[in-house]
Write an enzyme that holds these catalytic residues in place. Sequence first.
Site, short mmCIF file in Angstrom:
data_model
loop_
_atom_site.label_atom_id
_atom_site.label_comp_id
_atom_site.label_asym_id
_atom_site.label_seq_id
_atom_site.Cartn_x
_atom_site.Cartn_y
_atom_site.Cartn_z
CG HIS A 156 -21.86 -6.72 -31.60
ND1 HIS A 156 -21.90 -5.73 -32.56
CD2 HIS A 156 -20.89 -7.58 -31.98
CE1 HIS A 156 -20.99 -6.01 -33.50
NE2 HIS A 156 -20.35 -7.12 -33.16
CB SER A 277 -34.72 4.25 -3.36
OG SER A 277 -35.97 4.85 -3.56
CE LYS A 283 -33.49 0.91 -7.39
NZ LYS A 283 -34.09 2.05 -8.05
CD GLU A 290 -26.73 5.17 -10.87
OE1 GLU A 290 -27.71 5.55 -11.50
OE2 GLU A 290 -26.78 4.83 -9.66
#
Length: 471
Positions: A156, A277, A283, A290
């Site tokens: 979970h 970024s 970043k 992704e």
Amino acid sequence: MSKLWGGRFTKKTDQLVEEYTASIMFDKELAEEDIQGSLAHVTMLGKQGILPAGDVEKIKDGLHRVLQRIKRDDIEFSIGDEDIHMNIEKTLIDDVGPVGGKLHTGRSRNDQVATDMHLWLRKRVVEFVDMLHKLQAALVEQAKANIDTIVPGYTHLQRAQPILFAHHLMAYVSMFGRDIERLQDSYKRINVLPLGAGALAGTTFPIDRHFVANQLKFDRVYENSLDAVSDRDFILEFLADASIIMMHLSRLSEELIMWSSTEFHFVELDDAFCTGSSIMPQKKNPDVPELVRGKTGRVYGNLAGLLTVLKSLPLAYNKDMQEDKEGMFDTVKTLQGALQLFAPMIATMKVNKDRMRQAVNQDFSNATDIADFLVNKGLPFRQAHEVIGKTVLYCIEQNKYLLDLTLEEFKQFSTLFDDRIYAVLQPEQVVNARNVYGGTAKSQVQDAIGRADAALAETAAWVAEYLERSR
Ligand code: ARG
């Protein structure tokens, strides 16, 4: 320019129809396999005395020249010639003259295109087994390097029980192992020859299908000519296998993305596999996992697409079936892109062992083990569960972890506690106590790694053998 099938027609094809029905824009991918199939076919026509030896030689020489031109990118394919089969036949006839028109004796584009797809896909399947094998090898290496790294295990997405990070990685080795088995098994159904089925019913010429199969290293020929030209199960099966592989990659991707977040900070992907970024200088984004996660959608889509194309399609060939190609090519390209990056990305991933250890020390994932301690002292598991639940609640209120409690504090919850619990609660002890086959104890994980090494060697041998067989 006249059509190869123009005899029956009195009017030119509408330009838009030509563009709409053509497939050369994408099926040129099958050029080499198309020539490979034609060479075997014409050799058989010669052996059977259907074509004289001289004609066969001229056609074969011509096909070899066409192949060289294709490899040099020296042919301009034409939409007017619709697909790769007719483009190649046209080019051949231009090269060798009217004798080239004898190549299509006893054959239809319907059994021809199916043959090309079987030849093409069987090579890709072997390449994918090879790529999955390399990914497994990278995971096994990381597992070896992390055989002592303890990390929280989750259910979970809540901390559950501590495990070896190696054990977590080896779960993926098992998953990709099933993917390899699925692809290897599918090879049996891909490596079947449709040629000789003709348009749908067979051919009046005394051809020898088994000879062609042998030439092209197919294990079998299709039993039924209608099935031979209508079957696209082998592509569906590949698309399904690819979907499962992408699903597995997407799960690993999701974990890598989470693990690289500041919140987890369990791993760091190599700079070479990340991007920055354009606005936020700090970043470092895990774009590769992704995108793999995102591209899983199109791979599922290609499966759903072809299933839908084939649904309710009457026998035998229908033009609908030309829609089998782009999805397959797209899935192959998408999967190649993902697998190609994944193996080196895993191999270069930095594992933040200290941070993992810190996470393990600051959780209650050893709670099951003190419950088991009380069970070993004779308390029924349900009661032990209740006792430990209360103990954990107390810890949360006191802002402590189980290892912080004094024996007196423990004894408030059960008199069965004694000072041996401090050893039981140590993460190493918690991990090594799970000493069942397939469990997270160090010796079990070492055994699992040993079995994986053996399986890797077997897969490498399979790849070497089948690369040869599928050429
Ligand atoms: N380009 C066609 C395809 O990919 C080849 C088979 C065409 N057969 C036909 N009868 N029109 O499906």
